[in-house]
Design an enzyme around this catalytic site. Structure first.
Site, PDB file in Angstrom:
ATOM      1  N   ARG A  12       0.843  -1.205   0.000  1.00 10.77           N
ATOM      2  CA  ARG A  12       0.000   0.000   0.000  1.00 10.77           C
ATOM      3  C   ARG A  12       0.880   1.257   0.000  1.00 10.77           C
ATOM      4  O   ARG A  12       2.110   1.177   0.116  1.00 10.77           O
ATOM      5  CB  ARG A  12      -0.938   0.010   1.204  1.00 10.77           C
ATOM      6  CG  ARG A  12      -0.207   0.136   2.530  1.00 10.77           C
ATOM      7  CD  ARG A  12      -1.207   0.353   3.653  1.00 10.77           C
ATOM      8  NE  ARG A  12      -0.542   0.949   4.785  1.00 10.77           N
ATOM      9  CZ  ARG A  12      -0.634   0.505   6.030  1.00 10.77           C
ATOM     10  NH1 ARG A  12      -1.379  -0.543   6.285  1.00 10.77           N
ATOM     11  NH2 ARG A  12      -0.010   1.107   7.021  1.00 10.77           N
ATOM     12  N   GLY A  13       0.221   2.402  -0.128  1.00 10.69           N
ATOM     13  CA  GLY A  13       0.900   3.698  -0.002  1.00 10.69           C
ATOM     14  C   GLY A  13       2.069   3.884  -0.964  1.00 10.69           C
ATOM     15  O   GLY A  13       2.016   3.493  -2.130  1.00 10.69           O
ATOM     16  N   ILE A  14       3.128   4.481  -0.431  1.00 14.96           N
ATOM     17  CA  ILE A  14       4.302   4.806  -1.247  1.00 14.96           C
ATOM     18  C   ILE A  14       4.941   3.529  -1.814  1.00 14.96           C
ATOM     19  O   ILE A  14       5.329   3.485  -2.984  1.00 14.96           O
ATOM     20  CB  ILE A  14       5.316   5.609  -0.385  1.00 14.96           C
ATOM     21  CG1 ILE A  14       4.733   6.995  -0.041  1.00 14.96           C
ATOM     22  CG2 ILE A  14       6.655   5.743  -1.100  1.00 14.96           C
ATOM     23  CD1 ILE A  14       5.549   7.806   0.964  1.00 14.96           C
ATOM     24  N   ARG A  34       1.988  -8.067   5.302  1.00 11.03           N
ATOM     25  CA  ARG A  34       1.866  -8.732   6.604  1.00 11.03           C
ATOM     26  C   ARG A  34       0.516  -9.388   6.822  1.00 11.03           C
ATOM     27  O   ARG A  34       0.419 -10.360   7.542  1.00 11.03           O
ATOM     28  CB  ARG A  34       2.155  -7.737   7.730  1.00 11.03           C
ATOM     29  CG  ARG A  34       3.629  -7.403   7.814  1.00 11.03           C
ATOM     30  CD  ARG A  34       3.924  -6.519   8.982  1.00 11.03           C
ATOM     31  NE  ARG A  34       3.216  -5.247   8.885  1.00 11.03           N
ATOM     32  CZ  ARG A  34       3.137  -4.351   9.849  1.00 11.03           C
ATOM     33  NH1 ARG A  34       3.708  -4.592  11.007  1.00 11.03           N
ATOM     34  NH2 ARG A  34       2.497  -3.209   9.672  1.00 11.03           N
ATOM     35  N   ASP A  48       7.454  -9.990   8.216  1.00 13.68           N
ATOM     36  CA  ASP A  48       7.572  -8.895   9.178  1.00 13.68           C
ATOM     37  C   ASP A  48       9.067  -8.611   9.280  1.00 13.68           C
ATOM     38  O   ASP A  48       9.840  -9.492   9.697  1.00 13.68           O
ATOM     39  CB  ASP A  48       6.997  -9.346  10.532  1.00 13.68           C
ATOM     40  CG  ASP A  48       7.006  -8.213  11.548  1.00 13.68           C
ATOM     41  OD1 ASP A  48       7.945  -7.384  11.513  1.00 13.68           O
ATOM     42  OD2 ASP A  48       6.089  -8.165  12.378  1.00 13.68           O
ATOM     43  N   GLY A  77       7.881   1.098   7.014  1.00  8.40           N
ATOM     44  CA  GLY A  77       8.197   1.976   8.142  1.00  8.40           C
ATOM     45  C   GLY A  77       6.964   2.268   8.967  1.00  8.40           C
ATOM     46  O   GLY A  77       5.830   2.120   8.496  1.00  8.40           O
ATOM     47  N   TYR A 140      11.050   8.553  15.342  1.00  9.38           N
ATOM     48  CA  TYR A 140      10.945   8.457  13.879  1.00  9.38           C
ATOM     49  C   TYR A 140      12.108   9.196  13.218  1.00  9.38           C
ATOM     50  O   TYR A 140      12.767   8.669  12.312  1.00  9.38           O
ATOM     51  CB  TYR A 140       9.605   9.063  13.472  1.00  9.38           C
ATOM     52  CG  TYR A 140       9.286   8.979  11.994  1.00  9.38           C
ATOM     53  CD1 TYR A 140       8.863   7.783  11.423  1.00  9.38           C
ATOM     54  CD2 TYR A 140       9.388  10.104  11.176  1.00  9.38           C
ATOM     55  CE1 TYR A 140       8.556   7.708  10.075  1.00  9.38           C
ATOM     56  CE2 TYR A 140       9.083  10.031   9.824  1.00  9.38           C
ATOM     57  CZ  TYR A 140       8.663   8.845   9.273  1.00  9.38           C
ATOM     58  OH  TYR A 140       8.369   8.770   7.939  1.00  9.38           O
ATOM     59  N   ILE A 173       3.549  13.622   1.739  1.00 13.77           N
ATOM     60  CA  ILE A 173       3.042  12.938   0.556  1.00 13.77           C
ATOM     61  C   ILE A 173       1.555  12.650   0.745  1.00 13.77           C
ATOM     62  O   ILE A 173       1.116  12.306   1.848  1.00 13.77           O
ATOM     63  CB  ILE A 173       3.828  11.615   0.329  1.00 13.77           C
ATOM     64  CG1 ILE A 173       5.341  11.888   0.214  1.00 13.77           C
ATOM     65  CG2 ILE A 173       3.310  10.864  -0.894  1.00 13.77           C
ATOM     66  CD1 ILE A 173       5.763  12.872  -0.858  1.00 13.77           C
TER      67      ILE A 173
HETATM   68  P1  NAI Z   1       2.036   3.172   5.083  1.00 17.73           P
HETATM   69  O1  NAI Z   1       1.773   3.060   6.543  1.00 17.73           O
HETATM   70  O2  NAI Z   1       0.888   3.359   4.145  1.00 17.73           O
HETATM   71  O3  NAI Z   1       2.873   1.909   4.593  1.00 17.73           O
HETATM   72  C1  NAI Z   1       3.923   1.374   5.342  1.00 17.73           C
HETATM   73  C2  NAI Z   1       4.108  -0.054   4.910  1.00 17.73           C
HETATM   74  O4  NAI Z   1       5.130  -0.629   5.735  1.00 17.73           O
HETATM   75  C3  NAI Z   1       2.847  -0.905   5.090  1.00 17.73           C
HETATM   76  O5  NAI Z   1       2.696  -1.737   3.965  1.00 17.73           O
HETATM   77  C4  NAI Z   1       3.161  -1.720   6.324  1.00 17.73           C
HETATM   78  O6  NAI Z   1       2.530  -2.983   6.356  1.00 17.73           O
HETATM   79  C5  NAI Z   1       4.668  -1.869   6.203  1.00 17.73           C
HETATM   80  N1  NAI Z   1       5.289  -2.222   7.476  1.00 17.73           N
HETATM   81  C6  NAI Z   1       5.266  -1.541   8.643  1.00 17.73           C
HETATM   82  N2  NAI Z   1       5.904  -2.236   9.597  1.00 17.73           N
HETATM   83  C7  NAI Z   1       6.347  -3.377   9.029  1.00 17.73           C
HETATM   84  C8  NAI Z   1       7.041  -4.533   9.497  1.00 17.73           C
HETATM   85  N3  NAI Z   1       7.445  -4.655  10.765  1.00 17.73           N
HETATM   86  N4  NAI Z   1       7.322  -5.523   8.624  1.00 17.73           N
HETATM   87  C9  NAI Z   1       6.942  -5.430   7.336  1.00 17.73           C
HETATM   88  N5  NAI Z   1       6.244  -4.389   6.844  1.00 17.73           N
HETATM   89  C10 NAI Z   1       5.954  -3.388   7.676  1.00 17.73           C
HETATM   90  O7  NAI Z   1       3.107   4.331   4.937  1.00 17.73           O
HETATM   91  P2  NAI Z   1       3.564   5.245   3.688  1.00 17.73           P
HETATM   92  O8  NAI Z   1       3.049   6.596   3.925  1.00 17.73           O
HETATM   93  O9  NAI Z   1       3.299   4.568   2.397  1.00 17.73           O
HETATM   94  O10 NAI Z   1       5.140   5.274   3.974  1.00 17.73           O
HETATM   95  C11 NAI Z   1       6.094   4.445   3.336  1.00 17.73           C
HETATM   96  C12 NAI Z   1       7.477   4.870   3.768  1.00 17.73           C
HETATM   97  O11 NAI Z   1       7.690   6.244   3.431  1.00 17.73           O
HETATM   98  C13 NAI Z   1       7.708   4.769   5.281  1.00 17.73           C
HETATM   99  O12 NAI Z   1       9.024   4.341   5.521  1.00 17.73           O
HETATM  100  C14 NAI Z   1       7.489   6.196   5.748  1.00 17.73           C
HETATM  101  O13 NAI Z   1       8.196   6.446   6.935  1.00 17.73           O
HETATM  102  C15 NAI Z   1       8.061   6.973   4.577  1.00 17.73           C
HETATM  103  N6  NAI Z   1       7.566   8.346   4.474  1.00 17.73           N
HETATM  104  C16 NAI Z   1       6.235   8.641   4.311  1.00 17.73           C
HETATM  105  C17 NAI Z   1       5.799   9.954   4.187  1.00 17.73           C
HETATM  106  C18 NAI Z   1       4.358  10.318   3.965  1.00 17.73           C
HETATM  107  O14 NAI Z   1       4.049  11.524   3.869  1.00 17.73           O
HETATM  108  N7  NAI Z   1       3.445   9.368   3.860  1.00 17.73           N
HETATM  109  C19 NAI Z   1       6.763  11.055   4.262  1.00 17.73           C
HETATM  110  C20 NAI Z   1       8.132  10.658   4.423  1.00 17.73           C
HETATM  111  C21 NAI Z   1       8.505   9.339   4.528  1.00 17.73           C
END
Ligand code: NAI
Length: 234
Positions: A12-14, A34, A48, A77, A140, A173
């Site tokens: 999902r997401g990024i 997961r 995980d 993350g 973070y 984002i």
């Molecule tokens: P999100 O929460 O939509 O996706 C995060 C993904 O990481 C999910 O698929 C989740 O299942 C996975 N995840 C979390 N813990 C895990 C684990 N222990 N084992 C395996 N998978 C795990 O977040 P988003 O927004 O898509 O963020 C993606 C990355 O970009 C992250 O590292 C976040 O910190 C970084 N980021 C996001 C920003 C934003 O504005 N959304 C800005 C800057 C960085």
């Protein structure tokens, strides 16, 4: 030329935008997930990243289905925001364990095959917050800043093997997380971004595609901001 790609947290997401972008570029793309069902058209591997055995099993599955990982995108993350005075040690260490040590676990497992092949791309997803700092996010920000030192050190270790290691630092984002913020908070954030808007997941994905591609062959140890100018100066 199709390569074997693994994107952590790519369901999902990024991460999903990155996985789809690299798939469109012609690569074979696996994503870790997961729970629930993995996204259509991508190889889903349950993992995980806080568990070394699960990381090893996920890599074995990817190796069997699409060959040794040639491009690793460490994207998974979490955030557990709280002011330092109120933050539990568990909330500090679990964010470090996922964002920083999780990236260590997958990178360590990936370089085995990359060193053998004498080629590889490692891209770590950090955040503007890692360099800029952010009240309520010491855990973070520390984890995301840690990725920069990690990448630069690894870039030095692996340069002679033709393996590049780079960091992408997104700003705000458009995701479910940012959409849920109150209007007033959103307006305040945008006021601080020189480009005056949030970025899209596609804009992160295109940057990762560039770093993973042939045109970026001479870029390593770099931190690429994709933040509308929010963090400039670092
Ligand atoms: P999100 O929460 O939509 O996706 C995060 C993904 O990481 C999910 O698929 C989740 O299942 C996975 N995840 C979390 N813990 C895990 C684990 N222990 N084992 C395996 N998978 C795990 O977040 P988003 O927004 O898509 O963020 C993606 C990355 O970009 C992250 O590292 C976040 O910190 C970084 N980021 C996001 C920003 C934003 O504005 N959304 C800005 C800057 C960085």
């Amino acid at each position: 030329m199709s390569r074997s790609v693994l994107v952590t947290g790519g369901s999902r997401g990024i991460g999903l935008a990155i996985a789809r972008e690299l798939k469109e570029a012609g690569d074979d793309v696996a994503v870790t997930y997961r729970s629930g069902e993995p996204p259509e058209g991508l190889l889903g591997v349950r993992c995980d990243i806080t568990d070394t055995d699960q990381v090893d099993a996920a890599f074995k599955q990817v190796e069997e289905e699409q060959g040794a990982v040639e491009v690793l995108v460490a994207n998974a993350g979490i955030a557990k925001d709280q002011l330092l005075a109120l933050m539990s040690e568990e909330d500090f260490s679990s964010v470090l364990d996922t964002n920083l040590t999780g990236s260590f676990r997958v990178a360590k497992r990936a370089v085995r095959g990359m060193m053998r092949k004498r080629t590889g791309r490692i891209i770590l997803i950090s955040s503007v917050v890692g360099l800029l700092g952010s009240g309520g996010q010491v855990n973070y920000a520390a984890s995301k800043a840690g990725l920069v030192g990690f990448a630069r050190s690894l870039a030095r270790e692996l340069g002679s093997r033709n393996i590049t290691v780079n960091v992408v630092a997104p700003g705000f984002i458009e995701t479910d997380m940012t959409a849920e913020l109150p209007e007033a908070r959103q307006a305040e954030i945008k006021k601080n971004v020189p480009l005056g808007r949030y970025g899209s997941t596609t804009e992160i994905a295109k940057t990762v595609r560039f770093l993973a591609g042939e045109d970026a062959a001479y870029i390593t140890g770099a931190v690429i901001p994709v933040d509308g100018g929010l963090g400039m100066g670092h």
